[in-house]
Design a protein around this motif. Structure first.
Motif, mmCIF file in Angstrom:
data_model
loop_
_atom_site.group_PDB
_atom_site.id
_atom_site.type_symbol
_atom_site.label_atom_id
_atom_site.label_comp_id
_atom_site.label_asym_id
_atom_site.label_seq_id
_atom_site.Cartn_x
_atom_site.Cartn_y
_atom_site.Cartn_z
ATOM 1 N N SER A 1 0.843 -1.186 0.000
ATOM 2 C CA SER A 1 0.000 0.000 0.000
ATOM 3 C C SER A 1 0.878 1.236 0.000
ATOM 4 O O SER A 1 2.037 1.192 0.403
ATOM 5 C CB SER A 1 -0.882 0.039 1.261
ATOM 6 N N LEU A 2 0.278 2.324 -0.437
ATOM 7 C CA LEU A 2 0.876 3.643 -0.309
ATOM 8 C C LEU A 2 0.092 4.326 0.799
ATOM 9 O O LEU A 2 -1.137 4.434 0.722
ATOM 10 C CB LEU A 2 0.757 4.418 -1.615
ATOM 11 N N VAL A 3 0.768 4.739 1.872
ATOM 12 C CA VAL A 3 0.125 5.411 2.991
ATOM 13 C C VAL A 3 0.632 6.850 3.015
ATOM 14 O O VAL A 3 1.827 7.087 3.162
ATOM 15 C CB VAL A 3 0.436 4.710 4.330
ATOM 16 N N ILE A 4 -0.295 7.796 2.825
ATOM 17 C CA ILE A 4 0.048 9.214 2.846
ATOM 18 C C ILE A 4 -0.489 9.769 4.154
ATOM 19 O O ILE A 4 -1.694 9.702 4.418
ATOM 20 C CB ILE A 4 -0.561 9.964 1.643
ATOM 21 N N ARG A 5 0.405 10.294 4.976
ATOM 22 C CA ARG A 5 0.015 10.752 6.313
ATOM 23 C C ARG A 5 0.164 12.258 6.453
ATOM 24 O O ARG A 5 1.012 12.872 5.824
ATOM 25 C CB ARG A 5 0.903 10.076 7.360
ATOM 26 N N ASN A 6 -0.680 12.826 7.304
ATOM 27 C CA ASN A 6 -0.549 14.208 7.788
ATOM 28 C C ASN A 6 -0.737 15.281 6.734
ATOM 29 O O ASN A 6 -0.156 16.356 6.840
ATOM 30 C CB ASN A 6 0.810 14.402 8.480
ATOM 31 N N GLY A 7 -1.535 15.039 5.715
ATOM 32 C CA GLY A 7 -1.760 16.033 4.679
ATOM 33 C C GLY A 7 -3.071 16.779 4.861
ATOM 34 O O GLY A 7 -3.921 16.393 5.657
ATOM 35 N N THR A 8 -3.225 17.854 4.131
ATOM 36 C CA THR A 8 -4.483 18.592 4.091
ATOM 37 C C THR A 8 -5.209 18.171 2.827
ATOM 38 O O THR A 8 -4.710 18.362 1.721
ATOM 39 C CB THR A 8 -4.234 20.108 4.078
ATOM 40 N N LEU A 9 -6.381 17.556 2.997
ATOM 41 C CA LEU A 9 -7.125 16.989 1.876
ATOM 42 C C LEU A 9 -8.079 18.003 1.275
ATOM 43 O O LEU A 9 -8.874 18.619 1.983
ATOM 44 C CB LEU A 9 -7.901 15.756 2.339
ATOM 45 N N ILE A 10 -7.981 18.191 -0.030
ATOM 46 C CA ILE A 10 -8.925 18.996 -0.804
ATOM 47 C C ILE A 10 -9.629 17.996 -1.708
ATOM 48 O O ILE A 10 -9.036 17.472 -2.644
ATOM 49 C CB ILE A 10 -8.200 20.073 -1.632
ATOM 50 N N ASP A 11 -10.903 17.692 -1.403
ATOM 51 C CA ASP A 11 -11.571 16.593 -2.097
ATOM 52 C C ASP A 11 -12.322 16.985 -3.370
ATOM 53 O O ASP A 11 -12.871 16.143 -4.058
ATOM 54 C CB ASP A 11 -12.480 15.817 -1.147
ATOM 55 N N GLY A 12 -12.352 18.267 -3.684
ATOM 56 C CA GLY A 12 -12.987 18.706 -4.930
ATOM 57 C C GLY A 12 -14.497 18.853 -4.838
ATOM 58 O O GLY A 12 -15.153 19.139 -5.832
ATOM 59 N N SER A 13 -15.063 18.669 -3.657
ATOM 60 C CA SER A 13 -16.515 18.751 -3.499
ATOM 61 C C SER A 13 -16.994 20.174 -3.222
ATOM 62 O O SER A 13 -18.194 20.414 -3.191
ATOM 63 C CB SER A 13 -16.971 17.839 -2.351
ATOM 64 N N GLY A 14 -16.051 21.092 -2.978
ATOM 65 C CA GLY A 14 -16.411 22.449 -2.606
ATOM 66 C C GLY A 14 -16.366 22.669 -1.103
ATOM 67 O O GLY A 14 -16.499 23.797 -0.637
#
Length: 70
Positions: free
Chosen positions: A16-29
């Motif tokens: 797996s690729l595990v991405i930790r501690n980021g700020t998620l911009i999901d594109g939903s507004g």
């Protein structure tokens, strides 16, 4: 990108690729939010959440602190 990063060292080893501690911009507004972990298996996002999953020794882990994930 994710599928290349998740290829195993040997056949049959799940990675797996595990991405930790980021700020998620999901594109939903919705407003961006802190995300403790995003787990990608193959070319699919398996999990997004606040609980940080344990990574196996075969996983690729990226610390995205201070980064935006789109």
């Amino acid at each position: 990108f994710a599928s290349a990063a998740c290829r195993g060292l040997g056949e049959g080893i799940p990675m797996s690729l595990v991405i930790r501690n980021g700020t998620l911009i999901d594109g939903s507004g919705k407003a961006p939010y802190f995300c403790e972990a995003i787990v990608v298996e193959g070319n699919r996002i398996k999990e997004v959440g606040k609980a940080t999953p344990g990574a196996s020794p075969n996983d690729t882990v990226i610390d995205a602190k201070g980064k935006a994930l789109v």
